[in-house]
Design a protein around this motif. Structure first.
Motif, PDB file in Angstrom:
ATOM      1  N   SER A  81     -29.536  12.062   0.178  1.00  0.00           N
ATOM      2  CA  SER A  81     -28.139  12.338   0.816  1.00  0.00           C
ATOM      3  C   SER A  81     -27.356  11.262   1.118  1.00  0.00           C
ATOM      4  CB  SER A  81     -28.443  13.159   2.023  1.00  0.00           C
ATOM      5  OG  SER A  81     -29.375  14.295   2.038  1.00  0.00           O
ATOM      6  N   TRP A  82     -27.786  10.238   1.405  1.00  0.00           N
ATOM      7  CA  TRP A  82     -27.039   8.759   1.626  1.00  0.00           C
ATOM      8  C   TRP A  82     -26.524   8.502   0.332  1.00  0.00           C
ATOM      9  CZ3 TRP A  82     -23.852   5.911   3.878  1.00  0.00           C
ATOM     10  CH2 TRP A  82     -23.824   4.576   3.515  1.00  0.00           C
ATOM     11  N   GLU A  83     -27.089   8.294  -0.681  1.00  0.00           N
ATOM     12  CA  GLU A  83     -26.477   7.908  -1.885  1.00  0.00           C
ATOM     13  C   GLU A  83     -25.676   8.904  -2.390  1.00  0.00           C
ATOM     14  OE1 GLU A  83     -27.056   5.115  -3.288  1.00  0.00           O
ATOM     15  OE2 GLU A  83     -28.695   4.620  -2.079  1.00  0.00           O
ATOM     16  N   ARG A  84     -25.811  10.123  -2.280  1.00  0.00           N
ATOM     17  CA  ARG A  84     -24.761  11.222  -2.885  1.00  0.00           C
ATOM     18  C   ARG A  84     -23.571  11.204  -1.908  1.00  0.00           C
ATOM     19  NH1 ARG A  84     -27.325  15.737  -1.698  1.00  0.00           N
ATOM     20  NH2 ARG A  84     -28.338  15.985  -3.815  1.00  0.00           N
ATOM     21  N   GLU A  85     -23.681  10.978  -0.691  1.00  0.00           N
ATOM     22  CA  GLU A  85     -22.422  10.674   0.097  1.00  0.00           C
ATOM     23  C   GLU A  85     -21.823   9.410  -0.302  1.00  0.00           C
ATOM     24  OE1 GLU A  85     -21.152   9.577   4.960  1.00  0.00           O
ATOM     25  OE2 GLU A  85     -23.227   9.983   4.338  1.00  0.00           O
ATOM     26  N   LYS A  86     -22.350   8.414  -0.555  1.00  0.00           N
ATOM     27  CA  LYS A  86     -22.110   6.920  -0.733  1.00  0.00           C
ATOM     28  C   LYS A  86     -21.103   7.315  -2.103  1.00  0.00           C
ATOM     29  CE  LYS A  86     -24.414   3.705  -1.976  1.00  0.00           C
ATOM     30  NZ  LYS A  86     -25.358   2.401  -1.843  1.00  0.00           N
ATOM     31  N   LEU A  87     -21.603   7.986  -2.768  1.00  0.00           N
ATOM     32  CA  LEU A  87     -21.026   8.175  -4.271  1.00  0.00           C
ATOM     33  C   LEU A  87     -19.684   8.800  -4.218  1.00  0.00           C
ATOM     34  CD1 LEU A  87     -21.051   8.065  -7.576  1.00  0.00           C
ATOM     35  CD2 LEU A  87     -22.321  10.228  -7.266  1.00  0.00           C
ATOM     36  N   VAL A  88     -19.858  10.136  -3.094  1.00  0.00           N
ATOM     37  CA  VAL A  88     -18.435  10.652  -2.909  1.00  0.00           C
ATOM     38  C   VAL A  88     -17.276   9.902  -2.644  1.00  0.00           C
ATOM     39  CG1 VAL A  88     -17.416  12.560  -1.705  1.00  0.00           C
ATOM     40  CG2 VAL A  88     -19.590  12.981  -2.613  1.00  0.00           C
ATOM     41  N   TRP A  89     -18.011   8.929  -1.583  1.00  0.00           N
ATOM     42  CA  TRP A  89     -16.955   8.185  -0.815  1.00  0.00           C
ATOM     43  C   TRP A  89     -16.121   7.075  -1.930  1.00  0.00           C
ATOM     44  CZ3 TRP A  89     -13.601   7.945   2.571  1.00  0.00           C
ATOM     45  CH2 TRP A  89     -12.932   6.724   3.168  1.00  0.00           C
ATOM     46  N   GLU A  90     -17.096   6.636  -2.683  1.00  0.00           N
ATOM     47  CA  GLU A  90     -16.473   5.706  -3.639  1.00  0.00           C
ATOM     48  C   GLU A  90     -15.388   6.301  -4.622  1.00  0.00           C
ATOM     49  OE1 GLU A  90     -17.249   2.490  -4.498  1.00  0.00           O
ATOM     50  OE2 GLU A  90     -18.519   2.360  -2.615  1.00  0.00           O
ATOM     51  N   THR A  91     -15.815   7.584  -4.789  1.00  0.00           N
ATOM     52  CA  THR A  91     -14.687   8.188  -5.721  1.00  0.00           C
ATOM     53  C   THR A  91     -13.539   8.557  -5.032  1.00  0.00           C
ATOM     54  OG1 THR A  91     -16.669   9.473  -6.666  1.00  0.00           O
ATOM     55  CG2 THR A  91     -14.320  10.253  -6.995  1.00  0.00           C
ATOM     56  N   VAL A  92     -13.442   8.751  -3.745  1.00  0.00           N
ATOM     57  CA  VAL A  92     -12.008   9.095  -3.232  1.00  0.00           C
ATOM     58  C   VAL A  92     -11.503   8.030  -2.194  1.00  0.00           C
ATOM     59  CG1 VAL A  92     -13.119  11.409  -2.743  1.00  0.00           C
ATOM     60  CG2 VAL A  92     -13.294   9.882  -0.886  1.00  0.00           C
ATOM     61  N   LYS A  93     -12.190   6.908  -2.047  1.00  0.00           N
ATOM     62  CA  LYS A  93     -11.607   6.032  -1.166  1.00  0.00           C
ATOM     63  C   LYS A  93     -10.423   5.144  -1.552  1.00  0.00           C
ATOM     64  CE  LYS A  93     -14.256   1.844  -2.545  1.00  0.00           C
ATOM     65  NZ  LYS A  93     -15.200   0.858  -2.356  1.00  0.00           N
ATOM     66  N   ASP A  94     -10.135   5.401  -2.969  1.00  0.00           N
ATOM     67  CA  ASP A  94      -8.686   4.751  -3.319  1.00  0.00           C
ATOM     68  C   ASP A  94      -7.831   5.682  -3.607  1.00  0.00           C
ATOM     69  OD1 ASP A  94      -9.903   2.113  -2.951  1.00  0.00           O
ATOM     70  OD2 ASP A  94     -10.821   2.322  -5.204  1.00  0.00           O
ATOM     71  N   SER A  95      -7.984   6.904  -3.300  1.00  0.00           N
ATOM     72  CA  SER A  95      -7.182   7.804  -3.748  1.00  0.00           C
ATOM     73  C   SER A  95      -5.688   7.678  -2.779  1.00  0.00           C
ATOM     74  CB  SER A  95      -7.798   9.269  -3.506  1.00  0.00           C
ATOM     75  OG  SER A  95      -6.980  10.263  -3.546  1.00  0.00           O
ATOM     76  N   ASN A  96      -4.861   8.300  -3.212  1.00  0.00           N
ATOM     77  CA  ASN A  96      -3.367   8.648  -2.580  1.00  0.00           C
ATOM     78  C   ASN A  96      -3.173   9.976  -2.281  1.00  0.00           C
ATOM     79  OD1 ASN A  96      -2.916   5.657  -2.281  1.00  0.00           O
ATOM     80  ND2 ASN A  96      -2.109   5.807  -4.536  1.00  0.00           N
ATOM     81  N   ASN A  97      -4.096  10.768  -2.196  1.00  0.00           N
ATOM     82  CA  ASN A  97      -4.151  12.213  -2.170  1.00  0.00           C
ATOM     83  C   ASN A  97      -4.894  12.715  -0.896  1.00  0.00           C
ATOM     84  OD1 ASN A  97      -4.052  15.047  -2.193  1.00  0.00           O
ATOM     85  ND2 ASN A  97      -4.186  14.972  -4.509  1.00  0.00           N
ATOM     86  N   VAL A  98      -4.285  13.235   0.106  1.00  0.00           N
ATOM     87  CA  VAL A  98      -4.706  13.753   1.360  1.00  0.00           C
ATOM     88  C   VAL A  98      -5.727  14.658   0.924  1.00  0.00           C
ATOM     89  CG1 VAL A  98      -4.305  14.811   3.507  1.00  0.00           C
ATOM     90  CG2 VAL A  98      -2.680  13.090   2.555  1.00  0.00           C
ATOM     91  N   ALA A  99      -5.626  15.409   0.109  1.00  0.00           N
ATOM     92  CA  ALA A  99      -6.456  16.402  -0.155  1.00  0.00           C
ATOM     93  C   ALA A  99      -8.012  15.886  -0.504  1.00  0.00           C
ATOM     94  CB  ALA A  99      -6.251  17.398  -1.370  1.00  0.00           C
ATOM     95  N   ASP A 100      -8.080  14.738  -1.106  1.00  0.00           N
ATOM     96  CA  ASP A 100      -9.316  14.223  -1.411  1.00  0.00           C
ATOM     97  C   ASP A 100     -10.106  13.731  -0.292  1.00  0.00           C
ATOM     98  OD1 ASP A 100      -8.988  14.566  -4.140  1.00  0.00           O
ATOM     99  OD2 ASP A 100      -8.050  12.509  -4.405  1.00  0.00           O
ATOM    100  N   TYR A 101      -9.327  13.070   0.513  1.00  0.00           N
ATOM    101  CA  TYR A 101     -10.160  12.894   1.866  1.00  0.00           C
ATOM    102  C   TYR A 101     -10.493  14.157   2.799  1.00  0.00           C
ATOM    103  CZ  TYR A 101      -8.383   8.016   0.855  1.00  0.00           C
ATOM    104  OH  TYR A 101      -8.204   6.845   0.158  1.00  0.00           O
ATOM    105  N   LYS A 102      -9.824  14.944   2.825  1.00  0.00           N
ATOM    106  CA  LYS A 102     -10.093  16.243   3.397  1.00  0.00           C
ATOM    107  C   LYS A 102     -11.348  16.713   2.938  1.00  0.00           C
ATOM    108  CE  LYS A 102      -5.457  17.273   5.426  1.00  0.00           C
ATOM    109  NZ  LYS A 102      -4.349  18.124   5.578  1.00  0.00           N
TER     110      LYS A 102
END
Length: 512
Positions: free
Chosen positions: A297-318
């Motif tokens: 679960s932790w590795e999956r969450e980290k992977l998701v965060w790595e995907t969205v953390k540089d985004s400029n789209n509010v929807a990605d963080y939501k």
């Protein structure tokens, strides 16, 4: 220097927890410096870390705001206790420096006026590591000492160009392979040679993250440091990346929790001698499955965060928050949403083709979240302004409508009041001190005015230089004219005197 150390994994499968193995920690925080910039956080960092380590079963030797003599005594007390420890740990927060690749910790009474001072006013990291090498199985080193150090710059200037290159920024890398360490963890607050942030809160970003994760149950120190690195990198807007070098033969746990098992079986944990004949442990498969699932679960969450953390789209963080409302990075996701929504609001208030608003509490030209961080003496010192740069800042404050007087490069009460007034006008905490983001905003805000001001200043300087040149030319011309009127370079009285002397000589010659 490190020596060879073997990490024995802690596996507790018993009805009751055995006595903790010998754990010794040295914790020092120096901030109240007498001869250089004081640091607000190290004493807090050390106090909180000492408390956390005691909760993990460490015998802690601690010191805050220590002089050279204090540090020597504290290290000696630690050395005596560390002999034969299963885990020996060093945590230091405060000023540090590297000279020729050697890392030095700086007591609060250090002046460091020349190279001689290094041996008598600083404590070498290698010296402390030698005290941790006496029959110690696992060594852990955490150095939050990569801050900008004015003493190092002063020493570099006094060493001269030929030797100043030996004085490096931040701290120097400690390579495990060079010391033969096999059971060690070395962690710097930032990459070797870089400068770490002291932080704006009660604790530095690195120490805050370390304290947050170091006692997580059933999580290895390797995973702890991965999480610490991620937190610091995100919290500092990618300006600071901790550096970790680990050489362990297996996972080492500082907070290993007991798992139910067969009551007749006991296995050694970090040096404990087994009291019964070792048998194959009765594994609690449900616990194993849970631990495995948690890791996945932790590795999956980290992977998701790595995907969205540089985004400029509010929807990605939501989207991340919908999946992990209480996730490790939830706070960062919410902050990113606020930042992007704020940018959107600014854009609507300042459509393309219109000038950005200033003085309304909306920092339109700099969406940098750091602008919300209060300025301090430390944040301003880190900008490294010389007198010329300070005069420019004063000129920009005048141009922004906050009169601080004639730009002279000296930040007195009037300048501080002007800074605070400018901060208040722009919705920034009025401390009277700049951060890098605030200075960048002031520069952008006054760009047009300062360009005109600089051009006018240059015109006046050129006119003054031309005037001085013309005056010098007139003076030279006048001098030559007077010399010519006086028969060359000799005045009338001088000519008469010389004529009399020459006449006497000629008369005497004729008489003979």
């Amino acid at each position: 220097m490190f020596i060879r150390m073997i990490a024995v994994l802690a596996i507790v499968i018993a009805g009751t927890a055995p006595a903790l193995a010998k754990r010794i920690a040295l914790v020092i925080g120096n901030g109240a410096y007498e001869h250089t910039v004081q640091l607000p956080n190290p004493a807090n960092d050390a106090e909180l870390m000492a408390t956390k380590l005691r909760g993990l079963g460490f015998d802690v030797v601690a010191g805050q705001d220590q002089t050279y003599s204090d540090m020597r005594r504290t290290v000696m007390e630690f050395a005596k206790k560390a002999y034969g420890a299963e885990i020996a740990l060093l945590f230091y927060a405060g000023h540090g420096m590297q000279i020729g690749g050697q890392n030095l910790l700086v007591p609060i009474d250090a002046k460091i006026e020349d190279e001689t001072s290094l041996d008598f006013e600083t404590i070498s990291v290698d010296f402390i590591l030698r005290q941790m090498s006496k029959d110690v199985k696992v060594q852990m080193v955490f150095l939050d000492a990569c801050r900008d150090n004015p003493l190092a710059r002063t020493l570099a200037r006094r060493m001269g160009p030929s030797r100043s290159g030996n004085v490096g920024a931040g701290l120097a890398e400690i390579k495990v392979q060079e010391t033969g360490g096999e059971g060690s963890v070395i962690a710097f607050a930032t990459s070797p040679g870089d400068v770490a942030l002291d932080g704006e809160g009660a604790n530095s970003p690195f120490t805050s993250a370390l304290i947050r994760h170091i006692d997580t149950p059933n999580v290895s120190i390797q995973t702890v440091m991965t999480r610490v690195t991620g937190d610091v990198f995100d919290e500092t807007e990618k300006r600071q990346r901790p550096w970790v070098n680990a050489s362990l033969i297996g996972e080492v746990f500082l907070n290993k929790q007991a798992v139910a098992a067969a009551p007749t079986t006991e296995v050694a944990s970090l040096g404990n001698t087994a009291t019964t004949t070792p048998q194959a442990p009765a594994v609690n498969q449900a616990a194993v499955n849970t631990a495995t699932q948690n890791t996945i679960s932790w590795e999956r969450e980290k992977l998701v965060w790595e995907t969205v953390k540089d985004s400029n789209n509010v929807a990605d963080y939501k989207s991340y928050l919908e999946t992990y409302p209480n996730g490790t990075f939830a706070g960062f996701a919410r902050n990113s949403i606020k930042r992007l929504e704020s940018q959107s609001q600014v854009a609507s208030l300042n459509p393309a083709g219109t000038a950005p608003q200033t003085g309304t509490g909306i920092v339109a030209t700099l969406p940098d979240p750091q602008k919300a961080i209060p300025g301090t003496q430390a944040t301003e010192d880190s900008l490294g302004w010389n007198r010329t740069a300070r005069r420019e800042v004063q000129a920009r404050l005048n141009l922004s409508g906050h009169n601080v007087g004639n730009p002279d490069g000296a930040f007195g009460p009037k300048t501080r009041a002007g800074v605070a007034a400018w901060q208040t006008q722009n919705g920034i905490v009025p401390t009277g001190y700049f951060t890098a983001a605030q200075y960048a905003f002031l520069t952008t805000q006054t760009a047009v005015q300062y360009t005109a001001y600089a051009a006018e200043l240059q015109r006046k300087q050129q006119a003054a230089a031309a005037s001085r040149s013309a005056a010098s030319t007139r003076k030279t011309s006048t001098t030559k004219s007077r010399a010519k009127n006086n028969g060359g370079s000799m005045n009338p009285a001088g000519a008469a005197f010389l004529g009399g002397v020459v006449g006497g000589i000629i008369g005497g010659a004729i008489g003979r």
